[in-house]
Design a protein around this motif. Structure first.
Motif, PDB file in Angstrom:
ATOM      1  N   VAL A   1      39.432  39.325  37.708  1.00 33.09           N
ATOM      2  CA  VAL A   1      39.156  39.591  39.125  1.00 33.09           C
ATOM      3  C   VAL A   1      37.650  39.740  39.337  1.00 33.09           C
ATOM      4  O   VAL A   1      37.081  39.177  40.283  1.00 33.09           O
ATOM      5  CB  VAL A   1      39.920  40.845  39.620  1.00 33.09           C
ATOM      6  N   GLY A   2      37.005  40.467  38.449  1.00 31.38           N
ATOM      7  CA  GLY A   2      35.551  40.656  38.563  1.00 31.38           C
ATOM      8  C   GLY A   2      34.806  39.322  38.531  1.00 31.38           C
ATOM      9  O   GLY A   2      33.922  39.059  39.362  1.00 31.38           O
ATOM     10  N   LYS A   3      35.182  38.458  37.600  1.00 27.58           N
ATOM     11  CA  LYS A   3      34.519  37.151  37.468  1.00 27.58           C
ATOM     12  C   LYS A   3      34.764  36.273  38.688  1.00 27.58           C
ATOM     13  O   LYS A   3      33.868  35.589  39.180  1.00 27.58           O
ATOM     14  CB  LYS A   3      35.048  36.424  36.219  1.00 27.58           C
ATOM     15  N   LYS A   4      35.987  36.247  39.162  1.00 31.33           N
ATOM     16  CA  LYS A   4      36.318  35.406  40.320  1.00 31.33           C
ATOM     17  C   LYS A   4      35.556  35.882  41.553  1.00 31.33           C
ATOM     18  O   LYS A   4      35.050  35.085  42.337  1.00 31.33           O
ATOM     19  CB  LYS A   4      37.827  35.443  40.601  1.00 31.33           C
ATOM     20  N   LEU A   5      35.478  37.175  41.711  1.00 34.64           N
ATOM     21  CA  LEU A   5      34.768  37.731  42.863  1.00 34.64           C
ATOM     22  C   LEU A   5      33.289  37.376  42.819  1.00 34.64           C
ATOM     23  O   LEU A   5      32.680  37.045  43.845  1.00 34.64           O
ATOM     24  CB  LEU A   5      34.910  39.253  42.883  1.00 34.64           C
ATOM     25  N   SER A   6      32.713  37.433  41.614  1.00 37.09           N
ATOM     26  CA  SER A   6      31.267  37.200  41.526  1.00 37.09           C
ATOM     27  C   SER A   6      30.935  35.712  41.619  1.00 37.09           C
ATOM     28  O   SER A   6      29.796  35.346  41.846  1.00 37.09           O
ATOM     29  CB  SER A   6      30.715  37.788  40.227  1.00 37.09           C
ATOM     30  N   SER A   7      31.947  34.859  41.464  1.00 35.45           N
ATOM     31  CA  SER A   7      31.655  33.422  41.460  1.00 35.45           C
ATOM     32  C   SER A   7      32.078  32.717  42.748  1.00 35.45           C
ATOM     33  O   SER A   7      31.972  31.501  42.851  1.00 35.45           O
ATOM     34  CB  SER A   7      32.330  32.759  40.264  1.00 35.45           C
ATOM     35  N   GLY A   8      32.601  33.440  43.725  1.00 37.45           N
ATOM     36  CA  GLY A   8      33.015  32.724  44.938  1.00 37.45           C
ATOM     37  C   GLY A   8      33.450  33.665  46.031  1.00 37.45           C
ATOM     38  O   GLY A   8      33.615  34.868  45.820  1.00 37.45           O
ATOM     39  N   ASN A   9      33.667  33.098  47.195  1.00 41.07           N
ATOM     40  CA  ASN A   9      33.972  33.885  48.365  1.00 41.07           C
ATOM     41  C   ASN A   9      35.486  34.039  48.513  1.00 41.07           C
ATOM     42  O   ASN A   9      36.117  33.351  49.314  1.00 41.07           O
ATOM     43  CB  ASN A   9      33.368  33.179  49.587  1.00 41.07           C
TER      44      ASN A   9
ATOM     45  N   ALA B   1      43.918  46.004  39.398  1.00 38.12           N
ATOM     46  CA  ALA B   1      42.551  45.464  39.343  1.00 38.12           C
ATOM     47  C   ALA B   1      42.065  45.088  40.742  1.00 38.12           C
ATOM     48  O   ALA B   1      40.925  45.389  41.125  1.00 38.12           O
ATOM     49  CB  ALA B   1      42.508  44.248  38.410  1.00 38.12           C
ATOM     50  N   ALA B   2      42.930  44.441  41.527  1.00 39.07           N
ATOM     51  CA  ALA B   2      42.555  44.068  42.894  1.00 39.07           C
ATOM     52  C   ALA B   2      42.228  45.311  43.708  1.00 39.07           C
ATOM     53  O   ALA B   2      41.254  45.337  44.476  1.00 39.07           O
ATOM     54  CB  ALA B   2      43.696  43.272  43.548  1.00 39.07           C
ATOM     55  N   GLY B   3      43.031  46.343  43.512  1.00 33.67           N
ATOM     56  CA  GLY B   3      42.791  47.606  44.208  1.00 33.67           C
ATOM     57  C   GLY B   3      41.429  48.203  43.858  1.00 33.67           C
ATOM     58  O   GLY B   3      40.717  48.714  44.725  1.00 33.67           O
ATOM     59  N   GLN B   4      41.060  48.114  42.580  1.00 29.72           N
ATOM     60  CA  GLN B   4      39.767  48.633  42.144  1.00 29.72           C
ATOM     61  C   GLN B   4      38.625  47.915  42.862  1.00 29.72           C
ATOM     62  O   GLN B   4      37.597  48.498  43.156  1.00 29.72           O
ATOM     63  CB  GLN B   4      39.599  48.442  40.628  1.00 29.72           C
ATOM     64  N   TYR B   5      38.818  46.605  43.097  1.00 26.09           N
ATOM     65  CA  TYR B   5      37.769  45.819  43.750  1.00 26.09           C
ATOM     66  C   TYR B   5      37.953  45.733  45.258  1.00 26.09           C
ATOM     67  O   TYR B   5      37.198  45.048  45.942  1.00 26.09           O
ATOM     68  CB  TYR B   5      37.716  44.404  43.153  1.00 26.09           C
ATOM     69  N   GLY B   6      38.994  46.382  45.767  1.00 25.00           N
ATOM     70  CA  GLY B   6      39.202  46.423  47.209  1.00 25.00           C
ATOM     71  C   GLY B   6      39.599  45.096  47.835  1.00 25.00           C
ATOM     72  O   GLY B   6      39.293  44.822  48.997  1.00 25.00           O
ATOM     73  N   ILE B   7      40.307  44.233  47.058  1.00 26.23           N
ATOM     74  CA  ILE B   7      40.806  42.986  47.650  1.00 26.23           C
ATOM     75  C   ILE B   7      42.335  42.959  47.605  1.00 26.23           C
ATOM     76  O   ILE B   7      42.953  43.777  46.936  1.00 26.23           O
ATOM     77  CB  ILE B   7      40.233  41.729  46.947  1.00 26.23           C
ATOM     78  N   ARG B   8      42.937  42.010  48.328  1.00 26.17           N
ATOM     79  CA  ARG B   8      44.390  41.904  48.399  1.00 26.17           C
ATOM     80  C   ARG B   8      44.952  41.288  47.126  1.00 26.17           C
ATOM     81  O   ARG B   8      44.283  40.531  46.425  1.00 26.17           O
ATOM     82  CB  ARG B   8      44.809  41.064  49.605  1.00 26.17           C
TER      83      ARG B   8
END
Lengths: 315, 315
Positions: free
Chosen positions: A66-74, A93-100
Motif C-alpha cells: 500500500v505504501g509503495k502504490k500510494l507513493s507511485s501514483g494517484n 494497511a489501508a486504514g493506516q494510510y487513510g484510504i479505502r
C-alpha cells in the motif's frame, strides 16, 4: 511455464523495506520449548506471527504494498480478493494510510474473518466461491473504480518485499539460523523469506512445508511449471492457493525442497504447538513442525527457525 | 470458622522470596490487545502465566516451598495430592532440587496432566476421586515415608509466598496497576498476589473471579466462615477446590470482592482471549476477563492487570 528471472524483478533489499514498515507492525517474539528441542536434538525457534497485527504475517506485505502504490501514483483505494488473512491485512494497511479498501470475498469464507475485515473498515463484496468468480468480480470493480489499484495477495513484488522483514527481525534478534521452515500456500511468504535469507544468512537453507492434499507447489517444482490442482481438501485453509509466476520463480531458485504433510500430521503438530507452546496457531502453521519431524535426521545440532504464520482460528 | 490473624503467620516479603526462585522460573510476559482496551476503556494488561514453566503459576509456590522445606530439615522427598497443575509444578520443583516427588492423583484426573507429572519425574499413586480419599491415601504414604514432607497445593505459607513473585515481576516491568483481577480456587494465588500488592502498590485493589457453579469463596466471605460445597460442576477445573484457613484469612482481609461468573460467560471469555490474544488459556483463567466486563463501570481510565493463571488445556 514461467520464464521470469528473479534478477529481472529487481526486488528491493530487506534493509530498505524494513524501516518504512517497522512503525506499523509488531516485532514478533521468538518462543521455544524444551519439548521441541529434545525431539529434534536441535535449537528450535518459533517465530510467532500469530502475535502479528491482524493475526498473521500478511500485514508485512500489505503494508509495504500500500505504501509503495500510494507513493507511485494517484490512487484513492486498494482492492483484492481474499477469504481470510490477506483481506484483514490489506484492510488494516489501508486504514493506516487513510484510504479505502474493497475486498471480494467468497460467500463461504469464515464469518470471523469477514467480520474482522469489516472491523478494520473494509468494504466487502460477496461472490460465488471459485478463483474465476473472485477474479471476475474484482475485475468489474476495478473497471468501475479507476482510482483503485489491485494488490495481489502473494504474487506481487511489493507484497513479497514486505514479507522479507520477518527475516530482518531474526537478524536484529541476533539469530543465525541454519534452516528456516516456512508454510507454502501461494508462496508469498516463502519467497520473501528465502530472498531475505540469501541476503542476511548466505549459508542458511529455506525449506517449505505444504499439505499433501494441496501439494501444488511440490508438484510445480518437480514438473518445472506451475501446477494448478482441481481439488484441494485440507484443514490448512491458508495453503489452498496455487503459486503465481513470481513466487514460482523465486521458490524454484531459492528453496531447497518442499516437504508434504498429511492431514493427520497437521492436526497432531497443531496439538503439540498449542499444548506445549500455549499459543494459538493456525493449521497452516503447524505444517512446519510436522515437516521438521520428518527431516529430523538433517537437523541435529542445528538452529532451526519455524515460522508460525498466523493464529486466525475460528473458535 | 477461622481465627488466624495474617500478622501471626509471618509472611516473608516478596523481595526476600523473589531472588531465590528467579533462576528457576520464567519472568512471564504481559500481553495486550486493542480489542480489550476498547471494551473497558482502560489499559488492560494480561499477565501470562500460561507461558510459565509447567504451564501455570503453580511453579512459583512449589519452587519456594521445596526450597524452604529442604533448608529447614532433613527431607528426601515431597508429596502432595493433585489432579493437575500443582502436581506438575511440585514434580518439576523437586526435580530441580534433585529430590523425589510422590503425588496422589484421583483416577479421573486428565491423562495429559498425569503424563506431564510423570514426565517431570514424579511417582504417581492413583486413588478414588474425592477429597477424603485423596487425603487418606496421602496420609498413608507419609506415615510409611517419614523422610517425606507434605506440600499443600495452596493452604501453605511457603506456597503463598512463592506466588507473591508474580507481583514482583509487575513491579520490575514498571507497571503500576490500579486493579488486579485473579481467579480464585483454593485461594493460594490470590493470597500471594494480594499480600504482595499491599506491599508494592498500596493503592491497588485486588478482586477475585470465581465460577458461579463453584462459588465457595464468594459464600465464605459473605458468611464469615469457610463454606464447602457438596457439588461443584464447572468447566474451570482449576477452581473447584475450597479455601483453606490461611487463604480464607488473607482473602477476608486483603481482597475487595469476589465476582462470580456463569459457565457461558467463562466460555465466551475464553474464546475472546484465544481468538484475540492468540494464547492458550485455561477456562479458569478466562474468569478474570469475564469479571472485568461485569464491573466495567469501575474500570474506565484505569490500569487493570488480568492474571492468566495457566494454559494447561487437554486438546
Amino acid at each position: 511455464m514461467s520464464s521470469i528471472e528473479i534478477e529481472d524483478i529487481g526486488f528491493l533489499s530487506p534493509e530498505s523495506v524494513y524501516p518504512e514498515i517497522k512503525p506499523h507492525i509488531h516485532h514478533t517474539p521468538i518462543l521455544k520449548g524444551r519439548y521441541f528441542n529434545e525431539i529434534l536434538d536441535a535449537e528450535v525457534l518459533f517465530k510467532c506471527e500469530n502475535f502479528q497485527k491482524t493475526g498473521s504475517f500478511k500485514i508485512r506485505g500489505a503494508m509495504h504494498a500500500v505504501g509503495k502504490k500510494l507513493s507511485s501514483g494517484n490512487i484513492r483505494a486498494v482492492a483484492t480478493h481474499s477469504s481470510g488473512n490477506f483481506g484483514q491485512a490489506l484492510a488494516f494497511a489501508a486504514g493506516q494510510y487513510g484510504i479505502r479498501c474493497h475486498i471480494v470475498v467468497p460467500k463461504n469464507a469464515p464469518m470471523a474473518k469477514v467480520q474482522a475485515m469489516q472491523g478494520y473498515g473494509a468494504e466487502i463484496e460477496f461472490c460465488e466461491p471459485g478463483t474465476q468468480n473472485r477474479e471476475r468480480a474484482l475485475q468489474n470493480y476495478l473497471q468501475q473504480h479507476p482510482d483503485s489499484v489491485f494488490i495481489h495477495p502473494y504474487n506481487q513484488k511489493e507484497v513479497i518485499e514486505g514479507h522479507m522483514t520477518l527475516v530482518s527481525e531474526l537478524k536484529i534478534d541476533g539469530i543465525n539460523p541454519d534452516i528456516i521452515l516456512v508454510p507454502v500456500g501461494g508462496g508469498g511468504l516463502i519467497s520473501g523469506i528465502s530472498l531475505a535469507s540469501s541476503h542476511y544468512f548466505p549459508g542458511c537453507t529455506v525449506i517449505g512445508a505444504e499439505p499433501e492434499n494441496a501439494n501444488d507447489a511440490f508438484l510445480s517444482v518437480k514438473k518445472g511449471e506451475i501446477v494448478h490442482l482441481t481439488e484441494v481438501n485440507t484443514i490448512a485453509d491458508g495453503l489452498r492457493t496455487s503459486l503465481g509466476d513470481i513466487t514460482f520463480s523465486v521458490i524454484r531458485e531459492k528453496v531447497r525442497e518442499i516437504i508434504t504433510i498429511t492431514e493427520e500430521e497437521i492436526l497432531l503438530a497443531q496439538k503439540e504447538i498449542m499444548g506445549r507452546l500455549k499459543i494459538v496457531a493456525e493449521p497452516s502453521s503447524a505444517t512446519v513442525w510436522a515437516a521438521a519431524k520428518k527431516i529430523k535426521n538433517q537437523l541435529a545440532g542445528k538452529t532451526i527457525v519455524l515460522v508460525i504464520s498466523g493464529g486466525n482460528v475460528d473458535f
